[in-house]
Enzyme design. Structure first.
Site, PDB file in Angstrom:
ATOM      1  N   LYS A  64       0.585  12.589  40.721  1.00 36.22           N
ATOM      2  CA  LYS A  64      -0.697  12.527  40.000  1.00 36.22           C
ATOM      3  C   LYS A  64      -1.516  13.786  40.260  1.00 36.22           C
ATOM      4  O   LYS A  64      -2.072  14.371  39.329  1.00 36.22           O
ATOM      5  CB  LYS A  64      -1.458  11.268  40.424  1.00 36.22           C
ATOM      6  CG  LYS A  64      -2.751  11.050  39.676  1.00 36.22           C
ATOM      7  CD  LYS A  64      -3.105   9.578  39.563  1.00 36.22           C
ATOM      8  CE  LYS A  64      -3.526   8.945  40.862  1.00 36.22           C
ATOM      9  NZ  LYS A  64      -4.862   9.400  41.328  1.00 36.22           N
ATOM     10  N   GLY A  78     -11.362  10.125  40.009  1.00 35.10           N
ATOM     11  CA  GLY A  78     -12.193  11.027  40.816  1.00 35.10           C
ATOM     12  C   GLY A  78     -11.639  12.438  40.794  1.00 35.10           C
ATOM     13  O   GLY A  78     -12.393  13.417  40.728  1.00 35.10           O
ATOM     14  N   ARG A 111     -18.969   6.254  42.493  1.00 36.98           N
ATOM     15  CA  ARG A 111     -18.485   7.198  43.517  1.00 36.98           C
ATOM     16  C   ARG A 111     -19.381   8.443  43.620  1.00 36.98           C
ATOM     17  O   ARG A 111     -19.947   8.887  42.622  1.00 36.98           O
ATOM     18  CB  ARG A 111     -17.026   7.576  43.208  1.00 36.98           C
ATOM     19  CG  ARG A 111     -16.130   6.339  43.258  1.00 36.98           C
ATOM     20  CD  ARG A 111     -14.703   6.651  42.938  1.00 36.98           C
ATOM     21  NE  ARG A 111     -14.082   7.483  43.940  1.00 36.98           N
ATOM     22  CZ  ARG A 111     -12.851   7.987  43.839  1.00 36.98           C
ATOM     23  NH1 ARG A 111     -12.125   7.712  42.774  1.00 36.98           N
ATOM     24  NH2 ARG A 111     -12.354   8.734  44.791  1.00 36.98           N
ATOM     25  N   SER A 139     -11.536  17.011  52.017  1.00 33.39           N
ATOM     26  CA  SER A 139     -11.293  16.552  50.651  1.00 33.39           C
ATOM     27  C   SER A 139     -10.662  17.654  49.805  1.00 33.39           C
ATOM     28  O   SER A 139     -11.276  18.702  49.586  1.00 33.39           O
ATOM     29  CB  SER A 139     -12.608  16.094  50.004  1.00 33.39           C
ATOM     30  OG  SER A 139     -12.431  15.970  48.610  1.00 33.39           O
ATOM     31  N   ASP A 188      -4.264   8.208  50.663  1.00 32.26           N
ATOM     32  CA  ASP A 188      -4.090   7.166  49.642  1.00 32.26           C
ATOM     33  C   ASP A 188      -3.118   6.071  50.069  1.00 32.26           C
ATOM     34  O   ASP A 188      -2.889   5.116  49.318  1.00 32.26           O
ATOM     35  CB  ASP A 188      -3.595   7.798  48.332  1.00 32.26           C
ATOM     36  CG  ASP A 188      -4.674   8.661  47.695  1.00 32.26           C
ATOM     37  OD1 ASP A 188      -5.875   8.396  47.919  1.00 32.26           O
ATOM     38  OD2 ASP A 188      -4.332   9.623  46.973  1.00 32.26           O
ATOM     39  N   LYS A 202     -13.295   5.647  47.915  1.00 36.06           N
ATOM     40  CA  LYS A 202     -12.188   5.824  46.956  1.00 36.06           C
ATOM     41  C   LYS A 202     -12.452   4.939  45.724  1.00 36.06           C
ATOM     42  O   LYS A 202     -13.573   4.513  45.503  1.00 36.06           O
ATOM     43  CB  LYS A 202     -10.865   5.473  47.637  1.00 36.06           C
ATOM     44  CG  LYS A 202     -10.500   6.456  48.756  1.00 36.06           C
ATOM     45  CD  LYS A 202     -10.221   7.823  48.196  1.00 36.06           C
ATOM     46  CE  LYS A 202      -9.921   8.834  49.279  1.00 36.06           C
ATOM     47  NZ  LYS A 202      -9.865  10.206  48.763  1.00 36.06           N
ATOM     48  N   ARG A 248     -11.793   0.778  50.215  1.00 34.81           N
ATOM     49  CA  ARG A 248     -10.439   0.282  50.501  1.00 34.81           C
ATOM     50  C   ARG A 248     -10.334  -0.413  51.859  1.00 34.81           C
ATOM     51  O   ARG A 248      -9.429  -1.230  52.051  1.00 34.81           O
ATOM     52  CB  ARG A 248      -9.430   1.436  50.409  1.00 34.81           C
ATOM     53  CG  ARG A 248      -9.180   1.839  48.969  1.00 34.81           C
ATOM     54  CD  ARG A 248      -8.178   2.963  48.818  1.00 34.81           C
ATOM     55  NE  ARG A 248      -7.852   3.116  47.399  1.00 34.81           N
ATOM     56  CZ  ARG A 248      -7.277   4.190  46.882  1.00 34.81           C
ATOM     57  NH1 ARG A 248      -6.948   5.205  47.652  1.00 34.81           N
ATOM     58  NH2 ARG A 248      -7.009   4.245  45.589  1.00 34.81           N
ATOM     59  N   ARG A 281      -4.315   1.101  43.737  1.00 33.62           N
ATOM     60  CA  ARG A 281      -3.521   1.022  44.977  1.00 33.62           C
ATOM     61  C   ARG A 281      -3.745  -0.301  45.713  1.00 33.62           C
ATOM     62  O   ARG A 281      -2.856  -0.780  46.414  1.00 33.62           O
ATOM     63  CB  ARG A 281      -3.809   2.222  45.875  1.00 33.62           C
ATOM     64  CG  ARG A 281      -3.424   3.533  45.194  1.00 33.62           C
ATOM     65  CD  ARG A 281      -3.221   4.687  46.136  1.00 33.62           C
ATOM     66  NE  ARG A 281      -3.336   5.946  45.415  1.00 33.62           N
ATOM     67  CZ  ARG A 281      -2.376   6.509  44.674  1.00 33.62           C
ATOM     68  NH1 ARG A 281      -1.192   5.930  44.578  1.00 33.62           N
ATOM     69  NH2 ARG A 281      -2.588   7.638  44.047  1.00 33.62           N
TER      70      ARG A 281
HETATM   71  C1  S3P Z   1      -6.646  14.061  45.461  1.00 28.12           C
HETATM   72  C2  S3P Z   1      -7.306  14.113  46.646  1.00 28.12           C
HETATM   73  C3  S3P Z   1      -7.657  12.927  47.443  1.00 28.12           C
HETATM   74  C4  S3P Z   1      -6.905  11.675  46.979  1.00 28.12           C
HETATM   75  C5  S3P Z   1      -6.852  11.567  45.488  1.00 28.12           C
HETATM   76  C6  S3P Z   1      -6.180  12.785  44.882  1.00 28.12           C
HETATM   77  C7  S3P Z   1      -6.357  15.325  44.749  1.00 28.12           C
HETATM   78  O1  S3P Z   1      -9.047  12.693  47.323  1.00 28.12           O
HETATM   79  O2  S3P Z   1      -7.494  10.518  47.522  1.00 28.12           O
HETATM   80  O3  S3P Z   1      -6.132  10.412  45.102  1.00 28.12           O
HETATM   81  O4  S3P Z   1      -5.536  15.327  43.822  1.00 28.12           O
HETATM   82  O5  S3P Z   1      -6.958  16.346  45.115  1.00 28.12           O
HETATM   83  P1  S3P Z   1     -10.076  13.455  48.308  1.00 28.12           P
HETATM   84  O6  S3P Z   1      -9.889  14.881  48.101  1.00 28.12           O
HETATM   85  O7  S3P Z   1     -11.451  13.029  47.871  1.00 28.12           O
HETATM   86  O8  S3P Z   1      -9.730  12.972  49.680  1.00 28.12           O
END
Ligand code: S3P
Length: 458
Positions: A28, A101, A129, A174, A328, A355, A359, A404
């Protein structure tokens, strides 16, 4: 996904040993980035193995709204005709990022250094969020953001007409924030620097280099990573082969670990070190996973995973510094912990509270309803294992628009004493549209259901 659709309850019952090969969908994170970076390159990027989950489809739609030409040629085969760094045109309508997000935060970064205004929204989960973690660094470039109280969507971002480059130390681990800053830095003159104390997934760095950006990563002991990007590059279109998603692979892998008699193969799963914390943790717990045929695919290390039922898994302490590499995967790890012997303590996990759902709360309440003892505080989740086959089940768990959480409880139902239902499995389409078919193809018994099993949704 709008989040306004009908709830879609689903039930999972105890099944015999899982057998066969699980071809999980494309990653993803890499799929979103392939579309966004493709839109910022000049010319045609070709993508294979793209995840056709709703989150990624929403990003494809957004890239079209900003002026890129995005075309599907066949299953997983897409092309993006990009408009170049700074070449976005102003969208004529609100950008709806659905449940994602990653989609909204990366796209905000991408448009924040171009003179235009865009308004973003999403489903009921995404509208809860926090976006401040992204709009604060984007303000340093000169962008302005006007959202609801607490920095929530809907939100209008006014891109900087004369952006300046920034130096930014991430206050939270993040990859979304890191990537938003790097994407904004693409259209700022000079050097943008991002400092991350704890390494998070590095797909943006790898892919930006692949697309021809000048980017360097310095690893500085306890200062962490210093990532330096030269602004205003001309990005070259690429051919992107998206590897399979280790976060989606986690569901059939963990199902095979807890369903007696299972022996499955999950081929081509990314083993990127910034994503493999779950697999390390499972191995430490005593899971029987063989990492076969390690190789490189689409610029990522991958392996074929042979997974067998593992009746001797033990609870462990998962160190907090591992959290970014498995952020995740805590919902499905808490299911594994419930079927292990002894207590599993997951520390340093407060990011889970922001998230797609909270969670920690969603897993704690659902597992308790299934008869599992839980302890939690703001930053920790502990699960008292009941041993192989020891989880009573027989409950309906609330998924709070979180794919999830839905998949984790449906996996739990495959090995619990009594079936487990979820109140709404609809969000699964965001990341793993063929989840039900894939799990049932291995021998699972997951069905759409009408009502509740046991106590009401918690
Ligand atoms: C992601 C980063 C993560 C993850 C999300 C995908 C990404 O979030 O939880 O499912 O593709 O950069 P955070 O960067 O907020 O931890």
């Amino acid at each position: 996904m709008s989040g306004h659709g009908d709830a879609h309850p689903m039930t999972s019952g105890k099944c015999g040993g899982l057998r066969g090969t699980a071809l999980v969908p494309g990653d993803k994170s890499i799929s979103h980035r392939a579309l966004i970076f493709g839109a910022m390159a000049v010319g045609e990027t070709k993508i294979t193995g793209l995840l056709e989950g709703q989150d990624v489809l929403d990003t494809a739609r957004a890239m079209r709204a900003f002026g890129a030409t995005v075309v599907q040629h066949g299953p997983g085969a897409w092309s993006v005709h990009g408009v170049g760094v700074g070449g976005f045109s102003e969208p004529s309508d609100v950008i709806d990022c659905g449940n994602s997000g990653t989609g909204v935060r990366l796209i905000m970064g991408t448009m924040a250094t171009t003179a235009m205004t865009a308004t973003f929204t999403g489903d009921a989960s995404l509208r809860k969020r926090p976006m401040g973690r992204v709009t604060e660094p984007l303000a340093l470039f000169g962008a302005q953001a006007y959202g609801r109280r607490g920095g929530r969507l809907p939100m209008t971002v006014v891109g900087a007409a004369n952006p300046v480059p920034v130096r930014y130390a991430l206050p939270v681990a993040s990859a979304q924030v890191k990537s938003a800053v790097l994407l904004a830095g693409l259209n700022a003159p000079g050097e943008t620097v991002v400092i991350e104390r704890e390494p998070t997934r590095d797909h943006s760095e790898r892919m930006l280099m692949g697309f021809g950006a000048q980017l360097s990563v310095e690893r500085n002991g306890n200062q962490g990573h210093v990532i330096t990007l030269q602004g205003r590059p001309e990005l070259r279109p690429q051919t992107v082969a998206v590897p399979r998603d280790p976060s989606s692979a986690a569901f059939p892998v963990c199902a095979a670990l807890i369903v007696e008699g299972s022996d499955i193969l999950v081929p081509g799963v990314s083993q990127n070190l910034t994503r493999n914390g779950l697999y390390l943790t499972l191995t430490e717990m005593g899971a029987e996973i063989e990492f076969q045929n390690p190789r490189e695919e689409g610029g990522e290390p991958v392996a074929d995973l042979r997974v067998r039922f593992s009746g001797n898994m033990k609870g462990i302490e998962v160190p907090p510094e591992r959290a970014p590499s498995m952020i995740d995967e805590y919902p499905i790890l808490s299911v594994i912990a419930a079927f292990a012997t002894g207590k599993t303590v997951m520390r340093g996990v407060k990011e889970l509270r922001v998230k797609e759902s909270d969670r920690i709360d969603a897993m704690a309440r659902g597992l308790e309803a299934c008869g599992v003892k839980i302890e939690e505080d703001e930053d920790t989740l502990s699960v008292h294992g009941m041993g192989p086959g020891g989880v009573p089940g027989g409950a309906t768990c609330a998924t709070h628009l979180d794919h999830r959480i839905a998949m984790a409880f449906l996996v739990a139902g495959m090995a619990a004493k009594a079936p487990i239902s979820v109140d709404d499995a609809a969000p699964i389409v965001t990341s793993f549209p063929l989840f039900e078919a894939l799990m049932n193809g291995l021998g699972g018994d997951i069905r759409r259901s009408q009502g509740r099993v046991g106590p009401g949704a918690v």
